[in-house]
Design a protein around this motif. Structure first.
Motif, short mmCIF file in Angstrom:
data_model
loop_
_atom_site.label_atom_id
_atom_site.label_comp_id
_atom_site.label_asym_id
_atom_site.label_seq_id
_atom_site.Cartn_x
_atom_site.Cartn_y
_atom_site.Cartn_z
N SER A 13 -24.93 -44.38 -28.44
CA SER A 13 -24.05 -45.09 -29.00
C SER A 13 -24.21 -44.77 -30.01
N SER A 43 -22.07 -44.29 -32.63
CA SER A 43 -21.56 -44.72 -33.73
C SER A 43 -21.72 -44.69 -35.31
N SER A 58 -25.59 -36.80 -28.78
CA SER A 58 -24.91 -38.08 -29.30
C SER A 58 -24.50 -36.55 -30.47
#
Length: 219
Positions: free
Chosen positions: A158, A162, A195
């Motif tokens: 995460s 971001s 990611s």
């Protein structure tokens, strides 16, 4: 008799453009990519000159020569070794601090958003970055020793997603420097590589000087 000054550096990165030698191809390639806000991953062995290259790219006189106006592009240096034990909010606070320092050094006014001491939520940091890009600034965060982020046990997919989110919505780009490609580093949380952040980088490999450049450096 005048003292003899040793022109060779044996420790520490080179910060002065007059002492930087070679790497014209790598500099041109990196700045050409960054001009389009393409993320760049600098890869090379220890002591090969990765940190010196980051400082050289960030030099306003150098990137201006390659079409990146210092009034428009702002380079922000971040030492990844200082981030190995920080959580995501603390890291965003460090990024905001380095961003404010880079703004001051470049003669820009500081962020329009008042920042309190302590960790920063993602929304707050994103708001700071958005307000700066709305002024017309393009922000380039240079993460040296990127292994430090990878080894941080507090960071998972995460956090890196971001970071990618900023590049997808705002005028932001990243340069990383590491000994091996960022998708092959050992991450504290293996799922980190899920990611999409890691799919956005153009690799730039630093090797030894050519024979001609090495001879030119000595001469």
């Amino acid at each position: 008799m005048e003292p003899v000054h040793n022109p060779f550096f044996h420790r520490g990165p080179i910060r002065q453009r007059d002492h930087f030698f070679g790497r014209q191809r790598e500099v041109s390639q990196a700045l050409g990519l960054l001009r389009r806000l393409q993320n760049v991953a600098v890869v090379g062995q220890r002591r090969i000159g990765k940190t010196s290259l980051l400082f050289h790219l960030a030099d306003p006189a150098i990137h201006a020569d390659h079409g990146l106006s210092p009034a428009e592009y702002l380079f922000v240096y971040v030492d990844g070794e200082e981030l190995t034990e920080l959580d995501d909010g603390q890291i965003r606070a460090v990024l905001a601090e380095e961003l404010a320092a880079a703004l001051e050094a470049a003669g820009h006014r500081g962020p329009d958003v008042a920042l309190s001491e302590g960790p920063l939520e993602y929304r707050t940091f994103r708001h700071v970055v958005r307000r700066l890009t709305q002024r017309g600034l393009k922000l380039v965060f240079c993460f040296d020793e990127f292994e430090g982020l990878g080894a941080n046990p507090h960071l998972g997919p995460s956090f890196f997603s971001s970071l990618r989110g900023l590049t997808g919505q705002l005028d932001v780009a990243y340069v990383t420097a590491s000994r091996t490609p960022i998708h092959t580093l050992a991450y504290a949380q293996p799922e980190t590589l899920s990611s999409p952040f890691f799919n956005t980088f153009a690799p730039l490999y630093l090797g030894l000087f050519s024979d001609e450049d090495a001879q030119g450096l000595v001469e």
